[in-house]
Design an enzyme around this catalytic site. Structure first.
Site, short mmCIF file in Angstrom:
data_model
loop_
_atom_site.label_atom_id
_atom_site.label_comp_id
_atom_site.label_asym_id
_atom_site.label_seq_id
_atom_site.Cartn_x
_atom_site.Cartn_y
_atom_site.Cartn_z
N ARG A 39 -149.18 19.03 23.15
CA ARG A 39 -149.75 18.84 21.82
C ARG A 39 -148.95 17.88 20.94
O ARG A 39 -149.51 17.15 20.14
CB ARG A 39 -149.87 20.18 21.11
N GLU A 213 -129.16 38.09 38.16
CA GLU A 213 -128.92 36.94 37.29
C GLU A 213 -127.92 37.35 36.23
O GLU A 213 -127.97 38.47 35.73
CB GLU A 213 -130.22 36.49 36.62
N HIS A 237 -141.56 36.27 43.78
CA HIS A 237 -140.44 35.73 44.57
C HIS A 237 -139.91 36.72 45.61
O HIS A 237 -139.71 36.38 46.77
CB HIS A 237 -139.26 35.36 43.66
C1 BG6 Z 1 -138.48 32.39 37.41
C2 BG6 Z 1 -138.43 33.54 36.45
O1 BG6 Z 1 -139.67 32.43 38.15
O2 BG6 Z 1 -137.38 32.46 38.30
C3 BG6 Z 1 -137.11 33.53 35.68
O3 BG6 Z 1 -139.52 33.47 35.54
C4 BG6 Z 1 -135.95 33.48 36.64
O4 BG6 Z 1 -137.01 34.66 34.82
C5 BG6 Z 1 -136.13 32.37 37.66
O5 BG6 Z 1 -134.77 33.27 35.88
C6 BG6 Z 1 -135.05 32.41 38.72
O6 BG6 Z 1 -135.12 31.28 39.51
P1 BG6 Z 1 -133.83 30.70 40.23
O7 BG6 Z 1 -134.35 29.58 41.07
O8 BG6 Z 1 -132.89 30.26 39.15
O9 BG6 Z 1 -133.26 31.82 41.02
#
Ligand code: BG6
Length: 490
Positions: A39, A213, A237
């Site tokens: 936008r 994380e 994932h």
């Molecule tokens: C994303 C999530 O799909 O994957 C995030 O929405 C997450 O919350 C991320 O931090 C992690 O990806 P990677 O590649 O950093 O492990």
């Protein structure tokens, strides 16, 4: 390539840096062009400047080259417009025609949807209404996760997308499948003859999949409040990783064959009954605490977060695969924000030797408490594979100690591994959907998490229940302890 959501975080952090890297490796055709849409009003040059900054900030391991950037940027265009507005599509269409003739693209277009997820269906419908799904070359659409918010919305989105695009032109992205180490699981399992005979319930006690994380939810509290860790990481994932670990060997390494096996596995995951959720799944939310020496706020105190939030920033679940290979083998999956460190790995815990001729007193206490044979597939960081086994400790007496055989990508290959988005974008451009998810896979993984989501949405949790910088809530330890298992500390 047309990117909707071209001013967003994903475009800046992942998409443009990945495309720049592909350009750096001379893997994009000379006429390749990007038309960005969002936008915010911006000129082409403003957009190029922004993206140049993004490449400098986020392409850590790719040298920045002014001449190469100049070439790449000459193919970057920007069309401001509201995706709810039909004029926006008309403008993009005109730009596409211009680019097609000026840069000889042959009319091939990859649409990339990186907008708010509730806009995926409407954007596709408008592409269809403007006839942009057809042209001189191929037309494909890449849809970012999340694909739906639950099973029903995923089905609805699929119907909406199929109103316009045929299945072969739909690329549902799950960037974990593009990670080198996740792809390597297939090479490891099916390229070698020595592991697969042991890859079943007779030898494997259980499997632990961890995606920890250290970051918090950053600026995404409003998104997170609606998603939660189970939806954000496990539904997509981590269930995809589990499928990669547990699927049967495909006869050939080709999109349909690989995806058929993954889908079959996901469909074999046992669906929990409502009364089983409490003993098979654990939700957590971080409170304040220290990670890597720094003090952090709890989730409820984060910017834009709900001070009484009931959402999971941590989720753990026990899944079973009801088939011959995996009957009764638990797959424990956990993920969380603000945990002790950033690490994603898969640990295959093998059964103990049926009988140990060594005197238990000769072993260290810690060895008895854990299963000595462990195979660890490290997805990130320090990508590699380790096999742990017992060895005699040097010296008199028969004392055993666990040791490990290690393979490290970095030292074995000495080359950089491509980022997931580089692999996946190139695959979409060349029409290879092997590493993309398919609707049946998406639905099966929604089905697997639905009982948990339903129960959690009706429950009031006592949060926070884990400290920032820890390995998650105590309830998750209890979940494993009921089967005599314990989480390992990665
Ligand atoms: C994303 C999530 O799909 O994957 C995030 O929405 C997450 O919350 C991320 O931090 C992690 O990806 P990677 O590649 O950093 O492990």
């Amino acid at each position: 390539m047309v990117i909707f959501g071209a001013n967003g975080d994903l475009t800046k952090r992942k998409l443009i840096p990945a495309l720049y890297r592909l350009a750096y490796e001379r893997r994009l055709p000379p006429g390749f062009a990007v038309i960005g849409n969002s936008r915010t009003a911006m000129s082409h040059d403003d957009y190029r400047e922004k993206m140049k900054q993004a490449v400098q900030d986020f392409s850590e391991d790719t040298p920045f080259d002014e001449t190469l950037w100049g070439d790449f940027a000459s193919g970057l265009f920007y069309e401001a417009g509201d995706i709810a507005d039909y004029a926006c599509y008309a403008a993009i269409k005109v730009r596409l025609d211009e680019v097609e003739s000026a840069r000889q693209t042959g009319g091939n277009v990859l649409f990339y949807l990186s907008t708010q997820p509730d806009q995926y269906g409407p954007v596709v419908a408008r592409l269809g209404a403007h006839g942009m799904h057809r042209g001189n070359g191929w037309r494909r659409v890449v849809i970012e996760k999340p694909f739906g918010h639950d099973l029903e919305s995923a089905r609805q989105l699929d119907r909406d997308v199929h109103e316009v695009f045929a299945e072969d032109d739909v690329y549902r992205i799950d960037h974990y499948l593009g990670k080198e180490t996740v792809q390597n699981i297939l090479a490891f399992r099916f390229g070698n003859g020595i592991f697969e005979p042991l890859w079943n319930r007779r030898y494997i006690s259980h499997v632990q999949i961890t995606a920890a994380e250290s970051i918090g939810v950053e600026d995404r509290a409003p998104y997170y409040e609606k998603a939660g860790a189970l939806r954000d990481m496990i539904q997509n994932h981590l269930l995809q990783i589990m499928a990669t670990i547990a699927m049967e060997p495909p006869a050939v390494f080709e999109a349909h064959a690989v995806r058929d096996e993954r889908a079959k596995l996901l469909r074999s995951i046992r669906i929990l009954k409502p009364g089983e959720v409490a003993s098979h799944a654990v939700a957590g939310q971080y409170g304040p605490g220290r990670v890597g020496g720094a003090q952090f706020l709890g989730f409820r105190e984060e910017k834009k977060a709900n001070p009484e939030s009931n959402i999971d920033t941590y989720a753990a679940a026990t899944f079973f695969v009801d088939n011959w290979r995996w009957a009764k083998v638990p797959f424990y999956i956990r993920t969380g924000k603000r945990m002790a460190k950033r690490i994603t790995d898969i640990a295959i815990h093998y059964n103990d030797a049926p009988h140990s001729p060594f005197n238990a007193a000769g072993m260290e206490e810690s060895v008895w408490g854990t299963r000595p044979n462990l195979l660890i597939l490290r997805v990130q960081p320090e990508e590699g594979i380790s096999l742990r086994f017992l060895s005699k400790q040097p010296g008199s007496g028969m004392k055993l100690r666990p040791v490990s055989m290690d393979f490290k990508y970095g030292s074995s290959f000495g080359v950089r591994s491509p980022a997931a988005y580089e692999t996946l974008l190139l695959d979409a451009l060349t029409g290879d959907a092997t590493l993309y998810t398919r609707q049946d896979m998406v639905e099966a993984s929604w089905q697997a998490v639905t009982p948990i989501l339903e129960e959690w949405s009706n429950r009031k949790f006592v949060f926070p229940n884990y400290e920032a910088g820890s390995w998650g809530p105590a309830e998750a330890d209890e979940m494993l302890a009921q089967r005599g298992h314990a989480w390992r500390t990665p």
